[in-house]
Write a protein that holds these residues in place. Structure first.
Motif, PDB file in Angstrom:
ATOM      1  N   TYR A 216     -19.830  79.549  35.235  1.00 41.11           N
ATOM      2  CA  TYR A 216     -19.767  78.565  34.518  1.00 41.11           C
ATOM      3  C   TYR A 216     -18.507  77.926  33.960  1.00 41.11           C
ATOM      4  O   TYR A 216     -17.735  78.754  33.296  1.00 41.11           O
ATOM      5  CB  TYR A 216     -20.596  78.695  33.274  1.00 41.11           C
ATOM      6  N   ASP A 217     -18.063  76.832  34.504  1.00 38.44           N
ATOM      7  CA  ASP A 217     -16.984  76.184  34.216  1.00 38.44           C
ATOM      8  C   ASP A 217     -17.416  74.950  33.289  1.00 38.44           C
ATOM      9  O   ASP A 217     -17.913  74.098  33.765  1.00 38.44           O
ATOM     10  CB  ASP A 217     -16.105  75.787  34.960  1.00 38.44           C
ATOM     11  N   TYR A 218     -16.912  74.859  31.864  1.00 39.96           N
ATOM     12  CA  TYR A 218     -17.469  73.773  31.146  1.00 39.96           C
ATOM     13  C   TYR A 218     -16.289  73.094  30.401  1.00 39.96           C
ATOM     14  O   TYR A 218     -15.493  73.857  29.710  1.00 39.96           O
ATOM     15  CB  TYR A 218     -18.494  74.508  29.906  1.00 39.96           C
ATOM     16  N   THR A 219     -16.034  72.014  30.667  1.00 38.54           N
ATOM     17  CA  THR A 219     -14.812  71.313  30.290  1.00 38.54           C
ATOM     18  C   THR A 219     -15.320  70.165  29.307  1.00 38.54           C
ATOM     19  O   THR A 219     -16.126  69.372  29.784  1.00 38.54           O
ATOM     20  CB  THR A 219     -13.950  70.702  31.558  1.00 38.54           C
ATOM     21  N   ILE A 220     -14.466  70.042  28.255  1.00 34.77           N
ATOM     22  CA  ILE A 220     -14.820  68.608  27.430  1.00 34.77           C
ATOM     23  C   ILE A 220     -13.443  68.106  27.466  1.00 34.77           C
ATOM     24  O   ILE A 220     -12.489  68.707  26.932  1.00 34.77           O
ATOM     25  CB  ILE A 220     -15.365  69.179  26.095  1.00 34.77           C
ATOM     26  N   ILE A 221     -13.417  66.913  27.779  1.00 40.99           N
ATOM     27  CA  ILE A 221     -12.081  65.884  27.864  1.00 40.99           C
ATOM     28  C   ILE A 221     -11.923  65.173  26.537  1.00 40.99           C
ATOM     29  O   ILE A 221     -12.904  64.031  26.452  1.00 40.99           O
ATOM     30  CB  ILE A 221     -12.207  65.182  29.114  1.00 40.99           C
TER      31      ILE A 221
ATOM     32  N   VAL B 127      -9.646  71.817  36.500  1.00 43.77           N
ATOM     33  CA  VAL B 127     -10.557  72.836  35.749  1.00 43.77           C
ATOM     34  C   VAL B 127     -10.560  74.075  36.248  1.00 43.77           C
ATOM     35  O   VAL B 127     -10.651  75.037  35.711  1.00 43.77           O
ATOM     36  CB  VAL B 127     -11.888  72.299  35.655  1.00 43.77           C
ATOM     37  N   GLN B 128     -10.715  74.559  37.689  1.00 43.93           N
ATOM     38  CA  GLN B 128     -10.660  75.605  38.384  1.00 43.93           C
ATOM     39  C   GLN B 128      -9.458  76.327  38.503  1.00 43.93           C
ATOM     40  O   GLN B 128      -9.393  77.580  38.594  1.00 43.93           O
ATOM     41  CB  GLN B 128     -11.454  75.471  39.782  1.00 43.93           C
TER      42      GLN B 128
ATOM     43  N   GLN C 220     -11.056  87.279  45.624  1.00 40.02           N
ATOM     44  CA  GLN C 220     -11.457  86.391  46.537  1.00 40.02           C
ATOM     45  C   GLN C 220     -12.836  86.709  47.137  1.00 40.02           C
ATOM     46  O   GLN C 220     -12.856  87.875  47.710  1.00 40.02           O
ATOM     47  CB  GLN C 220     -10.629  86.084  47.683  1.00 40.02           C
ATOM     48  N   ASN C 221     -13.881  85.922  46.679  1.00 40.55           N
ATOM     49  CA  ASN C 221     -15.123  86.206  47.303  1.00 40.55           C
ATOM     50  C   ASN C 221     -16.199  84.997  47.016  1.00 40.55           C
ATOM     51  O   ASN C 221     -15.976  84.455  45.816  1.00 40.55           O
ATOM     52  CB  ASN C 221     -15.587  87.430  46.540  1.00 40.55           C
ATOM     53  N   ASN C 222     -16.813  84.640  47.776  1.00 44.46           N
ATOM     54  CA  ASN C 222     -17.602  83.422  47.692  1.00 44.46           C
ATOM     55  C   ASN C 222     -18.638  83.642  46.609  1.00 44.46           C
ATOM     56  O   ASN C 222     -19.351  84.468  46.652  1.00 44.46           O
ATOM     57  CB  ASN C 222     -18.465  83.073  48.951  1.00 44.46           C
ATOM     58  N   THR C 223     -18.619  82.767  45.614  1.00 47.41           N
ATOM     59  CA  THR C 223     -19.530  83.261  44.463  1.00 47.41           C
ATOM     60  C   THR C 223     -20.071  81.644  43.775  1.00 47.41           C
ATOM     61  O   THR C 223     -19.278  80.573  43.969  1.00 47.41           O
ATOM     62  CB  THR C 223     -18.408  83.453  43.195  1.00 47.41           C
ATOM     63  N   PRO C 224     -21.246  81.677  43.498  1.00 44.32           N
ATOM     64  CA  PRO C 224     -21.973  80.358  43.108  1.00 44.32           C
ATOM     65  C   PRO C 224     -21.061  79.986  41.859  1.00 44.32           C
ATOM     66  O   PRO C 224     -20.778  80.629  41.010  1.00 44.32           O
ATOM     67  CB  PRO C 224     -23.117  80.891  42.759  1.00 44.32           C
ATOM     68  N   LEU C 225     -20.775  78.638  41.891  1.00 43.06           N
ATOM     69  CA  LEU C 225     -20.008  77.940  40.665  1.00 43.06           C
ATOM     70  C   LEU C 225     -20.639  76.653  40.179  1.00 43.06           C
ATOM     71  O   LEU C 225     -21.148  75.803  40.904  1.00 43.06           O
ATOM     72  CB  LEU C 225     -18.744  77.650  41.160  1.00 43.06           C
ATOM     73  N   ILE C 226     -20.905  76.684  38.766  1.00 44.02           N
ATOM     74  CA  ILE C 226     -21.608  75.635  38.106  1.00 44.02           C
ATOM     75  C   ILE C 226     -20.280  75.139  37.387  1.00 44.02           C
ATOM     76  O   ILE C 226     -19.918  75.865  36.342  1.00 44.02           O
ATOM     77  CB  ILE C 226     -22.755  75.754  37.145  1.00 44.02           C
ATOM     78  N   SER C 227     -20.072  73.743  37.603  1.00 42.78           N
ATOM     79  CA  SER C 227     -18.842  72.963  36.793  1.00 42.78           C
ATOM     80  C   SER C 227     -19.661  72.082  36.009  1.00 42.78           C
ATOM     81  O   SER C 227     -20.575  71.017  36.494  1.00 42.78           O
ATOM     82  CB  SER C 227     -17.873  72.480  37.772  1.00 42.78           C
ATOM     83  N   ILE C 228     -19.316  71.941  34.708  1.00 38.47           N
ATOM     84  CA  ILE C 228     -19.555  70.681  33.896  1.00 38.47           C
ATOM     85  C   ILE C 228     -18.586  70.103  33.340  1.00 38.47           C
ATOM     86  O   ILE C 228     -17.787  70.999  32.659  1.00 38.47           O
ATOM     87  CB  ILE C 228     -20.736  71.402  32.733  1.00 38.47           C
ATOM     88  N   MET C 229     -18.591  68.739  33.230  1.00 38.71           N
ATOM     89  CA  MET C 229     -17.540  68.073  32.540  1.00 38.71           C
ATOM     90  C   MET C 229     -18.291  66.997  31.605  1.00 38.71           C
ATOM     91  O   MET C 229     -19.180  66.518  32.275  1.00 38.71           O
ATOM     92  CB  MET C 229     -16.526  67.395  33.799  1.00 38.71           C
ATOM     93  N   GLU C 230     -17.420  66.898  30.644  1.00 39.14           N
ATOM     94  CA  GLU C 230     -18.223  65.620  29.715  1.00 39.14           C
ATOM     95  C   GLU C 230     -17.289  65.140  28.685  1.00 39.14           C
ATOM     96  O   GLU C 230     -16.059  65.808  28.564  1.00 39.14           O
ATOM     97  CB  GLU C 230     -19.422  66.286  28.991  1.00 39.14           C
TER      98      GLU C 230
END
Length: 355
Positions: free
Chosen positions: A92-97, A231-232, A273-283
């Protein structure tokens, strides 16, 4: 004869907000131990002027957002081509701008959660905003691509985006595939930017989330409300893969984006390095109070000074508030050295050809 498209400011603004001054490399302590949703202690990187109370507020907000997303409380009509049933093993990557700081949180399966707070170089941003963004916005020679507008009322747009093969991208200065909306004086560009130096040893290619919100951005000097495109870190979504893209113009008052797909690494530093599910949220940090949209949009573009470059994006399962968008909602496409094809299922393929 092709219709000339207005080049969005995303291309310039995303590049503007990539460099940051004041990146905090060392962990700073707070008054108490804070834990992520996985129960691990959060490592916090912050400047001295950020209070413990602000940290508590951020962490509580982000944790609530992640927990709600895991629980599916938003009841989105998901594009099933990309699985969202693997949240326990996902990043989970969560970014607040905000105008003064960018707050980045990552919760990855193989390491402790991290919260990083960065302050942009305001002098640099102001100079580039005045001298470069407006030039790119008003001169079509600085960019090529295609734009499909959609006129349909609703609170959010969702789509399955097929990212191109690396061989289909010649980025010149930069290449973008993204959605977003127009609402009065606001223009939001929300999606992915191509990066040819990600992964272990910066030897891979992939797509990073980017979001820019502007006020008075067309025909006037643009005021950047919020913008970010890194973000990543070293991580990115796989080329030639599907991602779910969701964009909201008013989610509790805030402009918000979510991307779900497969990343090339297990965390943003790409320690493995390995294929991994990624959920990115920006707001956005602030409530903008946008009450409606004039139109949604789907784009594929290349920033170029000589009408060169290539890119491609296929948008399918295009929905507003979970309902398929009807044919009547699609406006005439806008292109510049690009082709836009829409099939009987209203799948939209944008191919940027360049000269």
């Amino acid at each position: 004869m092709k219709k000339k498209m207005v080049l969005p400011i995303l291309a310039a603004a995303s590049l503007v907000f990539s460099p940051f001054a004041g990146h905090i490399a060392s962990a700073e302590s707070t008054d108490k131990t804070l834990e992520g949703t996985n129960g691990r202690e959060i490592v916090i990187h912050k400047p001295d002027d950020i209070s413990s109370a602000k940290i508590d507020e951020l962490v509580n907000h982000i944790k609530k957002g992640i927990e709600e997303d895991r629980a599916g409380n938003q009841k989105l009509s998901l594009n099933k081509n990309v699985s969202e049933s693997v949240y326990d093993n996902a990043i989970y990557d969560y970014t607040i701008i905000a105008e003064d700081y960018v707050y980045k949180y990552e919760e990855a399966p193989d390491k402790a959660p991290e919260l990083t707070i960065e302050k942009p170089d305001v002098k640099y941003l102001t100079e580039v905003q005045n001298d470069r963004i407006n030039t790119l916005a008003y001169n079509i020679g600085d960019g090529i691509g295609g734009r499909q507008n959609i006129v349909k009322s609703g609170s959010y747009l969702s789509t399955l985006l097929r990212l191109p093969l690396d061989s289909q991208v010649v980025e010149e200065t930069a290449a973008y595939n993204y959605s977003g909306f127009t609402s009065g004086n606001y223009e939001a560009d929300m999606g992915l930017v191509y990066d040819s130096s990600v992964g272990v040893g910066s030897a891979q290619k992939g797509w990073k989330p980017t979001m820019v919100v502007k006020r008075n951005g067309v025909g006037k000097a643009a005021k950047l409300v919020a913008g970010y495109a890194d973000v990543q870190g070293a991580n990115a979504y796989l080329s030639n893969s599907d991602v779910n893209l969701y964009v909201w113009y008013n989610d509790g008052g805030k402009v918000r984006m979510k991307i779900n797909g497969t990343a090339i690494c297990t965390n943003q530093s790409c320690s493995r390095q390995n294929n991994t599910p990624l959920i990115s949220i920006m707001e956005t940090n602030d409530s903008l109070g946008i009450n409606s949209v004039d139109s949604w949009k789907l784009l594929s573009t290349v920033v170029s000074t000589g009408d060169r470059g290539r890119n491609k994006a296929t948008y399918s399962s295009i929905k507003v508030d979970g309902a398929p968008v009807p044919s009547s909602a699609f406006s005439a496409p806008l292109t510049d050295y690009a082709n836009i094809a829409r099939d009987g299922n209203n799948n939209v393929t944008i191919t940027v050809t360049g000269k």
